[in-house]
Each structure stands twice: as structure tokens, then as C-alpha cells.
Design an enzyme around this catalytic site. Structure first.
Site, mmCIF file in Angstrom:
data_model
loop_
_atom_site.group_PDB
_atom_site.id
_atom_site.type_symbol
_atom_site.label_atom_id
_atom_site.label_comp_id
_atom_site.label_asym_id
_atom_site.label_seq_id
_atom_site.Cartn_x
_atom_site.Cartn_y
_atom_site.Cartn_z
ATOM 1 N N LYS A 5 -0.588 -97.051 48.435
ATOM 2 C CA LYS A 5 -0.963 -97.291 47.278
ATOM 3 C C LYS A 5 -0.163 -96.121 46.181
ATOM 4 C CE LYS A 5 -4.983 -94.602 49.749
ATOM 5 N NZ LYS A 5 -5.714 -93.485 50.486
ATOM 6 N N ASP A 41 -11.428 -89.805 44.714
ATOM 7 C CA ASP A 41 -11.832 -90.045 45.781
ATOM 8 C C ASP A 41 -13.453 -90.569 45.583
ATOM 9 O OD1 ASP A 41 -10.264 -91.275 47.709
ATOM 10 O OD2 ASP A 41 -9.734 -89.676 48.183
ATOM 11 N N GLN A 44 -4.869 -87.050 51.461
ATOM 12 C CA GLN A 44 -4.771 -88.730 52.710
ATOM 13 C C GLN A 44 -5.892 -87.741 53.711
ATOM 14 O OE1 GLN A 44 -4.845 -91.422 52.573
ATOM 15 N NE2 GLN A 44 -5.622 -92.054 54.441
HETATM 16 N N1 GUN Z 1 -8.406 -91.731 55.088
HETATM 17 C C1 GUN Z 1 -8.541 -92.862 55.125
HETATM 18 N N2 GUN Z 1 -9.623 -93.539 54.369
HETATM 19 C C2 GUN Z 1 -9.244 -92.840 53.177
HETATM 20 C C3 GUN Z 1 -9.835 -92.562 51.585
HETATM 21 O O1 GUN Z 1 -10.503 -93.651 50.849
HETATM 22 N N3 GUN Z 1 -9.248 -91.733 51.239
HETATM 23 C C4 GUN Z 1 -8.767 -90.550 51.421
HETATM 24 N N4 GUN Z 1 -8.521 -89.864 51.168
HETATM 25 N N5 GUN Z 1 -8.343 -90.663 52.311
HETATM 26 C C5 GUN Z 1 -9.155 -91.858 53.652
#
Ligand code: GUN
Length: 303
Positions: free
Chosen positions: A54, A121, A98
Site C-alpha cells: 500500500k 476503507d 490494517q
Molecule cells: N486486511 C485485509 N484486507 C484489508 C483491507 O482491505 N483493509 C484493512 N484495513 N485491513 C485489511
């Protein structure tokens, strides 16, 4: 017949190019760039690799990017205070915590503490509600469903009046994508069925699907004979079924399989997404788009 491949890796490149140009343009006209902070608690290896990717992608498209790594033992109160700090920081337009979080932290409390106008998100109840209403009410569609819809649109798949069957009812994929496909608008206007572990005739439902979206997390769940000839198959499953040595790097890497038997399904479907290289790369791409849009909302460039 061999199906048309809808490749997330190609669509990602197209969209990241579009975002990079727009970021440069906004920087020139308004002197600001989108700011994204990713908060990682602990050192879960899968989370570390997602967060690293990311960050790299955010840098590539010209964002301000912050990676805030916190100790596994951070208290819930300290994590809430950290979120509050970024909620108040004008240079940050997107906050991502996350998941998963350690057991001593209430995930719901944390996600609900993020300012809904920085919730890139799309997990905050306010944004889930906005998605349910649809149209111009939607601010941050959740990234994986947004990526799926983008692949359907860019893959030239007809969705208006189509029978869409979604396998799986998670909050992150199944429920939101079903909601998005039923709305008015491009890449939607569909008749939608959600099937799940308690559904009586999974096979019968799948066989009716013009667009079959599978997000169950069970390798090979959908059998090739369940696919309607010519249907569009979107496989969201990313299942680790073993390990191999990478030819490129010589390092151990996971062998990934989808929820659909790709080799057999591609001979029946009209179009299909591969695993890996299908839906996966789209999630981070849509996170970049949401973060860019967050700045655009703030600057009055979007309503
Ligand atoms: N963990 C796995 N996929 C995601 C996601 O799309 N967003 C977040 N915040 N955590 C994750």
C-alpha cells in the site's frame, strides 16, 4: 471456447496512470497532494506485506504516505488517541487501520473512531449506510467490491437486467458487492441473489448466474459444471494451498488458488478473472482512488 481474461494487473496499471496524472494536476492547481496513513499493529507477516505494498503504491502515484507501525501491545486507548490525532491532521485524507487487530483491541470500536470522511476503507457504519442508499450519497465504496465493479465495467460485461449471484455474505465483499450491483447506474442494475453456507441449492443458483461473483474463501468450491456457458466469473478467493520456490527470486512463495477451478472454468465462462492477478491487485488500486477522492471532496472538486 476459451473465456476472455479480465486481468486486474492490466486494469490496475490503467487506473494508477489515471490517478498519477490527476494527483499531479491537483498539486499544480491547488498545491496539495492526497495524504494516506496506514496504521499497523504488530507484525503479522501477511499484514506487513499488504501494508508495504500500500505504501509503495501510494508513493508511486505521488501521495504523501505515512506508515505508522505500533507495538503488538499498544492499548486500545492509545490506538484511539492515535486515530484522533490523524482525524485532526489536515494533511491526511485517508486513514487505514490494517486488520486483523490483536485480540485485546475491539476492532469495531477502532473502525468506528475513524472520521467517516477519512475512512478510505469504507468500513465505518456511516459509509456502509451511504453505500446502501447509493448514487451520489456514496463517498468511499469498500475497495474490493469497488475493484470488482470496475473490472466488470472495463471488461465490457453487460450487467443491466443480468442475474448476478454472489457466493459469500461477508461485510467486506459479499454484502457490499451485492448492494452495489442492485443499485442504478453503470456496472449495476442487476437482479441479485446472495448465497451462503446455509443456502439449500448452491449449484442451482450458480447455474442461473450471468455474472457469478465468488467470495467464499474455499478453494474450488464452485464446480466448473455450475457455470452457465458464457457467464462472467469473478473469483475473489485467494487461498494459500502450499508453497513453491519462485523462479524470479529463488525465495519461497505461497501457491494461491481461487474459489473456482480456473483451468476448467475458463473453457465454459465467457469472461473470467484469474487468481492470482485478478481481483487482488484491484483492492489497493481502489484504496488509492478513494484517498484521491477524499482530497477532491475536501477541495470541492467532487460532491
Ligand atoms: N486486511 C485485509 N484486507 C484489508 C483491507 O482491505 N483493509 C484493512 N484495513 N485491513 C485489511
Amino acid at each position: 471456447m476459451t473465456a476472455q481474461l479480465i486481468k486486474g494487473t492490466d486494469i490496475r496499471e490503467e487506473i494508477l496512470e489515471e490517478i498519477t496524472k490527476e494527483v499531479a494536476d491537483i498539486k499544480e492547481k491547488h498545491g496539495q497532494v492526497p495524504g494516506l496513513v496506514t496504521i499497523l499493529v504488530g507484525e503479522n507477516p501477511a499484514s506487513v506485506s499488504y501494508v508495504t505494498l500500500k505504501g509503495k503504491t501510494a508513493n508511486r502515484v505521488g501521495f504523501k504516505e505515512l506508515q505508522d507501525n505500533q507495538d503488538e501491545n499498544i492499548s486500545e486507548a492509545d490506538l484511539l488517541a492515535l486515530i484522533d490525532k490523524y482525524n485532526k491532521d489536515d494533511s491526511i485524507h485517508g486513514i487505514l487501520v490494517q486488520l486483523p487487530l490483536p485480540d485485546h483491541i475491539d476492532e469495531k470500536k477502532i473502525l468506528n473512531a475513524i472520521d467517516p470522511d477519512k475512512d478510505v476503507d469504507g468500513f465505518h457504519p456511516v459509509n456502509v449506510g451511504r453505500l446502501m442508499i447509493g448514487g451520489s450519497e456514496v463517498k468511499f465504496p469498500p475497495c474490493t467490491p469497488a475493484g470488482i465493479q470496475e473490472m466488470i465495467v472495463r471488461g465490457g460485461v453487460e450487467t443491466s437486467g443480468a442475474e448476478v449471484v454472489v457466493v459469500g455474505r461477508s461485510n467486506i465483499v459479499g454484502k457490499p458487492i451485492a448492494n452495489m450491483m442492485v443499485q442504478k447506474g453503470p456496472g449495476a442494475n442487476s437482479t441479485v441473489t446472495i448465497v451462503h453456507t446455509r443456502t439449500k441449492d448452491l449449484e442451482g443458483h450458480c447455474k442461473r448466474a450471468d455474472v457469478l461473483i465468488v467470495a467464499a474463501g474455499v478453494p474450488g468450491l464452485v464446480k466448473p459444471e455450475w457455470i452457465k456457458p458464457g457467464a462472467c466469473v469473478i473469483d475473489v478467493g485467494v487461498n494459500r494451498v502450499g508453497e513453491k520456490i519462485s523462479e524470479k527470486t529463488g525465495k519461497k512463495v505461497a501457491i494461491l488458488r481461487g474459489d473456482v477451478d480456473f483451468d476448467a472454468a475458463k473453457e465454459i465462462a465467457g469472461s473470467i478473472t484469474p487468481v492470482p492477478g485478478g481481483v487482488g491487485p484491484m483492492t489497493i488500486t481502489m484504496l488509492m482512488r478513494n484517498t484521491l477522492n477524499s482530497l477532491k471532496y475536501q477541495l470541492g472538486l467532487m460532491e
